[in-house]
Design an enzyme around this catalytic site. Structure first.
Site, PDB file in Angstrom:
ATOM      1  N   TYR A  70       0.893  -1.149   0.000  1.00 36.84           N
ATOM      2  CA  TYR A  70       0.000   0.000   0.000  1.00 36.84           C
ATOM      3  C   TYR A  70       0.934   1.201   0.000  1.00 36.84           C
ATOM      4  CZ  TYR A  70      -4.466  -2.299   1.089  1.00 36.84           C
ATOM      5  OH  TYR A  70      -5.616  -3.038   1.045  1.00 36.84           O
TER       6      TYR A  70
ATOM      7  N   ASP B  85      -6.377  -0.636  -6.035  1.00 38.17           N
ATOM      8  CA  ASP B  85      -7.852  -0.539  -6.010  1.00 38.17           C
ATOM      9  C   ASP B  85      -8.350  -0.026  -4.659  1.00 38.17           C
ATOM     10  OD1 ASP B  85      -8.287  -4.159  -5.561  1.00 38.17           O
ATOM     11  OD2 ASP B  85      -7.299  -2.627  -4.361  1.00 38.17           O
TER      12      ASP B  85
ATOM     13  N   HIS C 221     -10.299  -6.940  -5.056  1.00 41.95           N
ATOM     14  CA  HIS C 221      -9.938  -6.936  -3.614  1.00 41.95           C
ATOM     15  C   HIS C 221     -10.880  -7.847  -2.816  1.00 41.95           C
ATOM     16  CE1 HIS C 221      -7.313  -4.116  -1.133  1.00 41.95           C
ATOM     17  NE2 HIS C 221      -7.965  -4.713  -0.182  1.00 41.95           N
TER      18      HIS C 221
HETATM   19  C1  LIG Z   1     -10.009 -11.305   2.754  1.00 47.99           C
HETATM   20  C2  LIG Z   1      -9.064 -10.140   2.787  1.00 47.99           C
HETATM   21  C3  LIG Z   1      -8.578  -9.632   1.578  1.00 47.99           C
HETATM   22  C4  LIG Z   1      -7.682  -8.561   1.588  1.00 47.99           C
HETATM   23  C5  LIG Z   1      -7.288  -7.988   2.825  1.00 47.99           C
HETATM   24  C6  LIG Z   1      -7.755  -8.495   4.043  1.00 47.99           C
HETATM   25  C7  LIG Z   1      -8.658  -9.566   4.016  1.00 47.99           C
HETATM   26  C8  LIG Z   1      -9.160 -10.112   5.318  1.00 47.99           C
HETATM   27  N1  LIG Z   1      -6.465  -6.868   2.790  1.00 47.99           N
HETATM   28  S1  LIG Z   1      -7.131  -5.509   3.457  1.00 47.99           S
HETATM   29  O1  LIG Z   1      -7.285  -5.719   4.858  1.00 47.99           O
HETATM   30  O2  LIG Z   1      -6.331  -4.352   3.187  1.00 47.99           O
HETATM   31  O3  LIG Z   1      -8.424  -5.366   2.754  1.00 47.99           O
HETATM   32  C9  LIG Z   1      -5.635  -6.716   1.731  1.00 47.99           C
HETATM   33  C10 LIG Z   1      -4.405  -5.982   1.817  1.00 47.99           C
HETATM   34  O4  LIG Z   1      -3.922  -5.663   2.904  1.00 47.99           O
HETATM   35  N2  LIG Z   1      -3.770  -5.703   0.646  1.00 47.99           N
HETATM   36  C11 LIG Z   1      -4.241  -6.133  -0.585  1.00 47.99           C
HETATM   37  O5  LIG Z   1      -3.638  -5.862  -1.618  1.00 47.99           O
HETATM   38  N3  LIG Z   1      -5.372  -6.899  -0.678  1.00 47.99           N
HETATM   39  C12 LIG Z   1      -6.043  -7.217   0.463  1.00 47.99           C
HETATM   40  N4  LIG Z   1      -7.100  -8.080   0.406  1.00 47.99           N
HETATM   41  C13 LIG Z   1      -7.567  -8.585  -0.924  1.00 47.99           C
HETATM   42  C14 LIG Z   1      -6.852  -9.897  -1.280  1.00 47.99           C
HETATM   43  O6  LIG Z   1      -5.508  -9.646  -1.642  1.00 47.99           O
HETATM   44  C15 LIG Z   1      -7.520 -10.574  -2.468  1.00 47.99           C
HETATM   45  O7  LIG Z   1      -7.684  -9.634  -3.510  1.00 47.99           O
HETATM   46  C16 LIG Z   1      -8.870 -11.190  -2.088  1.00 47.99           C
HETATM   47  O8  LIG Z   1      -8.799 -11.737  -0.800  1.00 47.99           O
HETATM   48  C17 LIG Z   1      -9.210 -12.299  -3.065  1.00 47.99           C
HETATM   49  O9  LIG Z   1     -10.492 -12.779  -2.791  1.00 47.99           O
HETATM   50  P1  LIG Z   1     -10.769 -14.088  -1.890  1.00 47.99           P
HETATM   51  O10 LIG Z   1     -10.621 -13.665  -0.485  1.00 47.99           O
HETATM   52  O11 LIG Z   1     -12.169 -14.458  -2.264  1.00 47.99           O
HETATM   53  O12 LIG Z   1      -9.767 -15.151  -2.301  1.00 47.99           O
END
Ligand SMILES: Cc1cc2c(cc1C)[n+](S(=O)(=O)[O-])c1c(=O)[nH]c(=O)nc-1n2C[C@H](O)[C@H](O)[C@H](O)COP(=O)(O)O
Length: 491
Positions: free
Chosen positions: A237, A265, A354
């Site tokens: 990020y 995104d 995401h």
């Molecule tokens: C489930 C989940 C996803 C997060 C995620 C945390 C969780 C609990 N986090 S978030 O706190 O900021 O939203 C990240 C993250 O740190 N950085 C990122 O690039 N994607 C983040 N993602 C998105 C992740 O990399 C995938 O795009 C997404 O999880 C794919 O979908 P599925 O969970 O259905 O496999």
């Protein structure tokens, strides 16, 4: 230095003088209060007390050394003199622990959905809220999964499929499978050891791990947990303070990360109401230094205020000037931006929304992939960039459909988090093994021996673009009140 007494710490119990105890040591956090990324409230709740239990699940061990001036480290505390909070009986927690005790055996989990079912029943509310939530009505999150159900196979027969090889390469690195552990924040919400559990399981199965910026473990802990030739990528990020970003990127390269995935995104983290409802007030301090945050609504908001919403294509040359790692743009959602990534000299993109946690009604990665590949082929660009996708992948058939459509690999998020939360490292290892077994079987049934043989002729994608039915809109239907029922019909 003589150990401090609990009564001495207890005297410093407000914003004017705020001391806390973490892992048996006292810290004066008075001046740090306004800088705490998670806001002041959560610290003041423990002013004058031992906050280890709250602190531990999501603060990397080096947090206080990294962010609190040494002069504020007050030294050891005689814990025998510290009055421990009497925890009143929490019936909800007691019920949850009962469900944990009665959870199914790991061997009774036959697919990735099983892990989600167990995690949902056994995880703490805040942790489940954070992992499971998605933006607004979570339609895109459900579309991510159901989009795969609009693609059918056209298998070949009478092909010698005795020997099937599901290994591949991604960004020049060998991988035993065409899927990877994608970046998901706050691993210690699911398991006290956090992301290193994913690292160890990934090593066991030859699966690449993407290290999240917002990990609960420190970056070094996750790198140190890497073994042998194991491959790790960094998910970034971008911080408003580019010096912090430069330091993170160059240190990651130094520590052996093999690629940089820049998440684009999330100029602001999405509105995830389950997470907000759990009023998460104790966010990870892996958010970067000294950012004011709004911790009134969920972890997502509290940990993301450092993210730079001004990031744009014009920043890509700067990244190329500070690192030799391949640069992949994570969160691309239209073919025009894939072409921009090629023109900018990026080595890859992740077609992703995401996990549905950002823009509601963004399309699924698989649908964007089906839009992208024909255009890249038409322009002769298909070999200029590696295409990854993620979101809603729960079966090996989902992975195979993506590879047939031209993806180099597929990211998997929640399933590995749920497997970790429900069963720790053995859970993640079983999840990976189940997927591998499904991969091998389905490759055989498709009539393919190697990943390179997978192509779009094995698919019927005619239904993919026709959204005849959008996924159920649960909140609306549960709230909607029709006057059709006799009880409500006006007299
Ligand atoms: C489930 C989940 C996803 C997060 C995620 C945390 C969780 C609990 N986090 S978030 O706190 O900021 O939203 C990240 C993250 O740190 N950085 C990122 O690039 N994607 C983040 N993602 C998105 C992740 O990399 C995938 O795009 C997404 O999880 C794919 O979908 P599925 O969970 O259905 O496999």
């Amino acid at each position: 230095m003589a150990a401090l007494k609990g009564s001495e710490i207890a005297e410093h119990n407000d914003a004017k003088s705020c001391w806390v105890i973490v892992h048996g040591k006292a810290y004066d956090v008075t001046e740090f209060l306004p800088e705490h990324p998670g806001g002041q409230k959560i610290i003041l709740k423990y002013a004058g007390k031992d906050c280890t239990e709250e602190f531990e699940p999501i603060h990397p061990p080096d947090t206080l050394d990294k962010f609190l001036d040494k002069s504020k480290h007050l030294g050891p505390v005689d814990m025998g003199t510290v009055e421990q909070e009497v925890k009143e009986e929490d019936p909800e927690e007691a019920e949850r622990l009962e469900r944990v005790a009665q959870k199914p055996l790991l061997s009774q989990c036959y697919n990735l959905h099983d892990f989600e079912a167990v995690a949902r029943r056994t995880m703490k509310k805040t942790a489940w809220g954070y992992y499971s939530s998605a933006a607004d009505d979570e339609i895109t999150m459900r579309e991510n999964h159901s989009a795969y159900h609009r693609i059918w196979f056209r298998p070949r027969v009478l092909v010698d499929v005795e020997n099937v090889d599901i290994s591949t390469t991604m960004l020049g690195s060998k991988s035993s499978v065409p899927f990877y552990v994608t970046a998901t924040a706050l691993g210690k919400l699911g398991d006290p050891e956090g992301e290193v559990v994913l690292t160890r399981a990934a090593h066991k199965h030859g699966v690449i791990q993407m290290i999240p910026t917002l990990a609960s473990c420190s970056f070094d802990e996750i790198c140190d947990a890497r073994k042998g030739e194991q491959v790790q990528w960094l998910q970034l990020y971008v911080n408003k303070d580019r010096k912090i970003t430069q330091r993170i990127v160059q240190y990651a390269e130094e520590r052996g990360c093999k690629a940089l995935f820049i998440t684009v995104d999330a100029p602001q983290l999405g509105r995830r109401e389950k997470d907000m409802r759990s009023k998460f007030t104790d966010p990870g301090t892996n958010v970067q230094e000294g950012q004011e945050t709004d911790n009134s609504q969920g972890a997502a908001r509290a940990i993301s205020s450092f993210i730079d919403p001004s990031l744009s294509w014009k920043d890509i040359p700067w990244f190329q000037s500070i690192t030799k790692m391949p640069i992949i743009i994570k969160g691309v959602q239209r073919v025009e931006d894939v072409i921009k990534a090629v023109e900018a000299g990026c080595q890859g993109v992740v077609l992703s929304n995401h996990g549905g946690r950002q823009l509601e009604f963004a399309r699924s990665g698989i649908e964007i992939l089906a839009e992208t590949m024909p255009v890249l082929r038409e322009l002769g660009l298909e070999n200029k960039i590696e295409i990854y996708i993620d979101g809603g992948v729960r079966r090996a058939t989902d992975v195979l459909k993506a590879i047939c459509l031209g993806a180099k690999g597929v990211g998997i998020g929640r399933p590995f988090l749920y497997a970790m939360s429900a069963y720790g490292q053995p859970g993640v290892e079983r999840a990976m093994q189940l997927l591998k077994d499904e991969m091998e079987m389905n490759m055989r049934l498709l009539g393919c021996n190697k990943i390179e043989e997978l192509n779009s002729s094995l698919l019927d994608t005619r239904a993919l673009f026709t959204h005849t039915s959008t996924p159920p809109d649960h909140l609306f239907s549960s709230a909607y009140e029709s006057l059709a029922t006799p009880a409500q019909r006006p007299k």
